[in-house]
Design a protein around this motif. Structure first.
Motif, PDB file in Angstrom:
ATOM      1  N   ASP A  81     -41.777  35.979   2.167  1.00 34.13           N
ATOM      2  CA  ASP A  81     -41.278  37.338   1.959  1.00 34.13           C
ATOM      3  C   ASP A  81     -41.916  37.913   0.707  1.00 34.13           C
ATOM      4  OD1 ASP A  81     -39.710  36.844  -0.453  1.00 34.13           O
ATOM      5  OD2 ASP A  81     -38.125  36.025   0.793  1.00 34.13           O
ATOM      6  N   SER A 138     -41.041  41.349  -1.950  1.00 32.10           N
ATOM      7  CA  SER A 138     -40.036  42.384  -2.210  1.00 32.10           C
ATOM      8  C   SER A 138     -40.416  43.176  -3.452  1.00 32.10           C
ATOM      9  CB  SER A 138     -38.647  41.768  -2.393  1.00 32.10           C
ATOM     10  OG  SER A 138     -38.608  40.926  -3.530  1.00 32.10           O
ATOM     11  N   PHE A 163     -36.628  46.855  -1.621  1.00 28.05           N
ATOM     12  CA  PHE A 163     -37.051  46.682  -0.240  1.00 28.05           C
ATOM     13  C   PHE A 163     -37.730  45.325  -0.100  1.00 28.05           C
ATOM     14  CE2 PHE A 163     -36.972  51.189  -1.108  1.00 28.05           C
ATOM     15  CZ  PHE A 163     -36.275  51.705  -0.015  1.00 28.05           C
ATOM     16  N   ASN A 172     -39.899  42.663   2.841  1.00 28.86           N
ATOM     17  CA  ASN A 172     -40.543  42.397   4.121  1.00 28.86           C
ATOM     18  C   ASN A 172     -40.711  40.893   4.251  1.00 28.86           C
ATOM     19  OD1 ASN A 172     -43.670  42.026   5.383  1.00 28.86           O
ATOM     20  ND2 ASN A 172     -42.224  43.201   6.590  1.00 28.86           N
ATOM     21  N   GLY A 220     -41.545  37.323   7.015  1.00 29.18           N
ATOM     22  CA  GLY A 220     -42.122  36.800   8.248  1.00 29.18           C
ATOM     23  C   GLY A 220     -41.791  35.338   8.394  1.00 29.18           C
ATOM     24  N   ASP A 265     -41.801  38.913  12.689  1.00 27.75           N
ATOM     25  CA  ASP A 265     -42.030  39.790  11.549  1.00 27.75           C
ATOM     26  C   ASP A 265     -40.775  40.617  11.328  1.00 27.75           C
ATOM     27  OD1 ASP A 265     -43.653  41.194   9.513  1.00 27.75           O
ATOM     28  OD2 ASP A 265     -43.419  42.895  10.874  1.00 27.75           O
ATOM     29  N   PRO A 310     -39.190  43.684   9.606  1.00 30.15           N
ATOM     30  CA  PRO A 310     -39.716  44.914   8.994  1.00 30.15           C
ATOM     31  C   PRO A 310     -39.087  45.156   7.625  1.00 30.15           C
ATOM     32  CG  PRO A 310     -38.098  45.439  10.683  1.00 30.15           C
ATOM     33  CD  PRO A 310     -38.328  43.968  10.769  1.00 30.15           C
ATOM     34  N   TRP A 311     -39.704  46.094   6.897  1.00 27.10           N
ATOM     35  CA  TRP A 311     -39.163  46.446   5.588  1.00 27.10           C
ATOM     36  C   TRP A 311     -37.717  46.902   5.732  1.00 27.10           C
ATOM     37  CZ3 TRP A 311     -41.516  45.442   1.098  1.00 27.10           C
ATOM     38  CH2 TRP A 311     -42.890  45.227   1.107  1.00 27.10           C
ATOM     39  N   ARG A 312     -36.866  46.381   4.876  1.00 24.02           N
ATOM     40  CA  ARG A 312     -35.457  46.765   4.899  1.00 24.02           C
ATOM     41  C   ARG A 312     -34.935  46.860   3.467  1.00 24.02           C
ATOM     42  NH1 ARG A 312     -33.164  41.679   8.072  1.00 24.02           N
ATOM     43  NH2 ARG A 312     -35.129  42.063   9.170  1.00 24.02           N
ATOM     44  N   ALA A 360     -35.915  41.996  14.254  1.00 20.71           N
ATOM     45  CA  ALA A 360     -37.232  41.450  13.972  1.00 20.71           C
ATOM     46  C   ALA A 360     -38.155  41.696  15.159  1.00 20.71           C
ATOM     47  CB  ALA A 360     -37.130  39.960  13.679  1.00 20.71           C
TER      48      ALA A 360
END
Length: 300
Positions: free
Chosen positions: A66, A68, A89, A91, A93, A109, A111-113, A147
């Motif tokens: 990840d 961030s 944020f 991201n 995987g 994957d 996604p950006w959260r 995801a």
């Protein structure tokens, strides 16, 4: 108070000069030496931190990574307790290798959260050029966006699914990755001028699960097999490791922090952690390496 003393001194001088000039001079010197100004340390210091963080880990069952970005508001109380709250944020995987003995490999994957975070650090020992602190940190995703399956390969009794169109398969499967992260540990830090090298010893607990939501047709097809695959998989990451790094004072309250760690984990795995933090002061303050004791200045 000093004006009253000066007035009293002036009145006394007229008498002392008339009586004894030596005694008058001594009285003036005593009044000057009794005038002091005490500067108290600030009880609260605020700063804004911009942080970028990455975690890489892998073992025989999965690989995880990840990255961030987070903005944190830091408050420092009495030079002993530091509290931070943050918003950012992330991201992530993940590669799965036959999870829970299910005959498939998959790459996901996330996604950006948005994430929120909080941390606390307590100074428990300070001596000269060394201090020791305890810390705890918590990060939690605000949203639970599905995801994306970027690759999947089936084996054994599931290999028939390799004949399906990949885009169709992805439209029939929704993947949810639910997680949060907790870190607790201890920091031993040296103080060498404006440089502060340190060593972290920490425990990282990242509990997580991957839940699959299947389309009705696909679920009915899988349930007809002798050994239907699971729809929920453990995706936890836990490790004890150390990190080395340094803080450097850039001047005017600005600071830069870098840290890196690499350590073996369970299941013949490994972990790598990197972090870079830029601190921007919001309240005026001296360099942190200066003494916290009140400073007395004399006027001559």
């Amino acid at each position: 108070m000093c004006r009253m003393r000066s007035l009293a001194t002036g009145l006394a001088l007229s008498v002392f000069l008339w009586l004894d000039p030596a005694q008058a001079e001594e009285a003036v010197e005593n009044c000057a030496n009794s005038t002091t100004e005490v500067v108290q340390p600030r009880s609260l210091e605020l700063s804004l931190l911009f942080e970028t963080d990455t975690l890489l880990g892998g073992d025989s069952e999965r690989n995880y990574f990840d990255v961030s970005f987070m903005w944190r508001l830091r408050g420092e109380l009495w030079r002993r307790l530091t509290i931070e709250v943050g918003l950012g944020f992330i991201n992530a995987g993940m590669d799965l290798y036959t999870p829970s003995d299910t005959p498939l490999d998959a790459t996901l994957d996330m996604p950006w959260r948005a994430v929120i975070g909080a941390s606390a650090r307590l100074l428990i020992y300070s001596w000269g050029f060394l201090d020791i602190t305890l810390f705890a940190e918590f990060v939690l995703p605000v949203s639970q966006d599905p995801a994306t399956i970027t690759a999947v390969t089936f084996y054994d009794e599931l290999d028939i699914l390799n004949l399906m169109d990949f885009d169709d398969f992805r439209s029939w499967v929704t993947v949810q990755h639910r997680w949060h992260r907790v870190e607790i540990g201890l920091t031993v830090r040296g103080i060498i001028g404006r440089w502060r090298p340190f060593v972290d010893i920490k425990y990282v607990h990242l509990p997580g699960r991957i839940d699959l939501e299947l389309d009705y047709a696909l679920e009915a097809f899988l349930s007809s097999m002798e050994s239907a695959p699971a729809t929920s998989y453990d995706a936890s990451f836990m490790s004890v490791y150390y990190a080395i790094g340094f803080e450097v004072e850039l001047g005017a309250g600005f600071e830069l922090e870098l840290r890196v760690a690499a350590s073996p984990t369970s299941n013949d795995g490994w972990a790598f952690v990197g972090r870079c933090v830029l601190e921007i002061p919001l309240t005026a303050r001296p360099r942190r390496n200066w003494s916290d004791e009140p400073v007395a200045r004399r006027r001559h």
